[in-house]
Design a protein around this motif. Structure first.
Motif, short mmCIF file in Angstrom:
data_model
loop_
_atom_site.label_atom_id
_atom_site.label_comp_id
_atom_site.label_asym_id
_atom_site.label_seq_id
_atom_site.Cartn_x
_atom_site.Cartn_y
_atom_site.Cartn_z
N MET A 218 0.79 -1.22 0.00
CA MET A 218 0.00 0.00 0.00
C MET A 218 0.83 1.27 0.00
N ALA A 219 2.06 1.21 0.50
CA ALA A 219 2.93 2.39 0.40
C ALA A 219 3.19 2.69 -1.07
N GLN A 220 3.43 1.63 -1.84
CA GLN A 220 3.66 1.81 -3.27
C GLN A 220 2.39 2.27 -3.97
N VAL A 221 1.26 1.68 -3.59
CA VAL A 221 -0.02 2.06 -4.20
C VAL A 221 -0.31 3.54 -3.98
N LEU A 222 -0.14 3.99 -2.75
CA LEU A 222 -0.41 5.41 -2.45
C LEU A 222 0.53 6.32 -3.23
N GLY A 223 1.77 5.90 -3.39
CA GLY A 223 2.71 6.69 -4.17
C GLY A 223 2.28 6.83 -5.62
N VAL A 224 1.67 5.78 -6.16
CA VAL A 224 1.22 5.80 -7.55
C VAL A 224 -0.07 6.61 -7.71
N ILE A 225 -1.10 6.28 -6.91
CA ILE A 225 -2.39 6.94 -7.10
C ILE A 225 -2.35 8.40 -6.63
N LEU A 235 -4.69 11.88 1.54
CA LEU A 235 -3.93 10.75 0.98
C LEU A 235 -2.43 10.95 1.20
N ASP A 236 -1.94 12.16 0.90
CA ASP A 236 -0.50 12.42 1.01
C ASP A 236 -0.01 12.40 2.45
N ASN A 237 -0.80 12.96 3.38
CA ASN A 237 -0.33 13.16 4.75
C ASN A 237 -0.82 12.12 5.74
N ARG A 238 -1.96 11.51 5.47
CA ARG A 238 -2.49 10.52 6.40
C ARG A 238 -2.46 9.10 5.84
N GLY A 239 -2.44 8.94 4.55
CA GLY A 239 -2.37 7.60 3.96
C GLY A 239 -1.20 6.79 4.49
N PRO A 240 0.04 7.31 4.44
CA PRO A 240 1.19 6.53 4.91
C PRO A 240 1.09 6.14 6.39
N THR A 241 0.59 7.04 7.24
CA THR A 241 0.48 6.71 8.66
C THR A 241 -0.65 5.72 8.93
N MET A 242 -1.69 5.75 8.09
CA MET A 242 -2.76 4.77 8.21
C MET A 242 -2.22 3.38 7.88
N VAL A 243 -1.41 3.29 6.85
CA VAL A 243 -0.79 2.01 6.48
C VAL A 243 0.06 1.48 7.64
N GLN A 244 0.73 2.41 8.35
CA GLN A 244 1.61 2.01 9.46
C GLN A 244 0.87 1.87 10.79
N ASP A 245 -0.45 2.08 10.78
CA ASP A 245 -1.28 1.95 11.97
C ASP A 245 -0.85 2.93 13.07
N GLN A 246 -0.59 4.18 12.66
CA GLN A 246 -0.16 5.22 13.60
C GLN A 246 -1.24 6.31 13.68
N PHE A 247 -1.68 6.58 14.90
CA PHE A 247 -2.78 7.54 15.08
C PHE A 247 -2.63 8.43 16.30
N ASP A 248 -1.46 8.43 16.95
CA ASP A 248 -1.26 9.18 18.19
C ASP A 248 -0.78 10.61 17.93
N PHE A 249 -1.52 11.33 17.07
CA PHE A 249 -1.14 12.69 16.68
C PHE A 249 -2.34 13.31 15.98
N GLY A 250 -2.20 14.56 15.59
CA GLY A 250 -3.16 15.17 14.68
C GLY A 250 -4.46 15.62 15.33
N PHE A 251 -5.54 15.64 14.53
CA PHE A 251 -6.84 16.17 14.94
C PHE A 251 -7.67 15.04 15.55
#
Length: 305
Positions: A218-225, A235-251
């Motif tokens: 999915m990292a590659q997929v997000l880079g392509v789409i 997609l650019d800012n939250r897609g990669p962290t969603m793939v990595q299951d990281q949510f301890d930041f932001g809004f």
């Protein structure tokens, strides 16, 4: 709380005496940028330790001091900025006997950066006018990073003459500061913003969960789409962290539910149909029940795993 305030190149403008009420995740760096841009800032926060921390952090500027009440903070200020939690918090710091309006001098301007209801914006506009003051509702978009970097997008409602006075000062923490219409128009514009985000994040959550089940990188997929029509800030800012299951930041999800509640209340009033927004609001309720009230809004994907 992260107390980062990243300096930027500030536009040249005449120094002003200002106040800032509410030093949360957003307000703390916003107030800091005002001082770093050359304005004298008196700050108030319900928890005084945050006021003390900002004064200590920016002591070298000699331009930040704290006050014990909103009324005392607002005394002598040309512009009073505010960023608190909700309608009730806002009424308290503005309308109480120790509130900002009681301390402001005729002609001063109150600028509210809280994401609140359009109704409370109109209510406070009337209260300000009755005292010979001016009011601008000015909710922001850009999140914690936008506040820390002084690059918020600000949507304003109010009188054009007051807006023109405030804009060069507020550019200390903004990348865009735009008048959208009369009182309440800023809050309504922020509601449009939150409707868009809710749908985008749910769509992104479903896409990533689908791709992961399909065995894709999915990292590659997000880079392509991300180079095509699916590209978005989310997609650019939250897609990669969603793939990595990281949510301890932001809004936080809790904040988003508060905002969507305002949206849905306003939709009842104006007759707008928001089926997707109402559904996503319930999905966020599921995340809260999972213990994710303080997770970033991108945590919608947790429901799908």
């Amino acid at each position: 709380m992260n107390t980062t305030i990243n300096a930027k190149t500030y536009e040249s403008t005449a120094p002003r005496q200002v106040a800032f009420l509410g030093l949360g995740v957003m307000g703390y760096p916003m107030a800091g940028h005002l001082a770093m841009a050359g304005h004298t800032v008196t700050v108030y926060n319900r928890t005084a330790t945050k006021s003390e921390a900002l004064c200590a952090q920016l002591a070298s500027t000699g331009r930040v001091k704290s006050a014990e009440t909103p009324k005392l903070a607002a005394a002598g200020a040309d512009i009073v900025f505010c960023c608190v939690g909700n309608d009730d918090d806002l009424r308290q710091v503005v309308l109480a006997d120790t509130g900002a309006l009681a301390g402001m001098e005729p002609g001063a301007i109150f600028v509210d950066h809280t994401t609140a209801s359009a109704n409370v914006a109109r209510e406070l506009d009337e209260a300000a006018r009755a005292r010979g003051l001016q009011f601008i509702d000015a909710p922001v978009s850009g999140g914690q990073a936008g506040a820390q970097n002084g690059l918020l997008t600000v949507m304003c409602g109010g009188d054009p003459s007051a807006f023109d006075v405030v804009k060069p000062v507020a550019m200390a923490f903004s990348r865009a500061f735009t008048l959208m219409g009369p009182s309440g128009a800023g809050q309504l514009t922020k509601m449009v913003n939150q409707i868009c985000i809710a749908g985008l994040v749910q769509g992104l959550s479903e896409a990533i969960a689908f791709g992961q089940r399909a065995g894709l990188d999915m990292a590659q997929v997000l880079g392509v789409i991300g180079k095509g029509a699916a590209q978005s800030w989310q997609l650019d800012n939250r897609g990669p962290t969603m793939v990595q299951d990281q949510f301890d930041f932001g809004f936080a999800v809790d904040w988003m539910r508060k905002d969507l509640g305002l949206v849905l209340d306003e939709a009842k009033r104006n007759g707008a149909r928001l089926p997707v927004t109402a559904l996503v609001d319930q999905f966020y309720a599921d995340v809260q029940q999972m213990g994710g009230g303080r997770w970033d809004t991108s945590s919608l994907i947790k429901r799908l795993k």
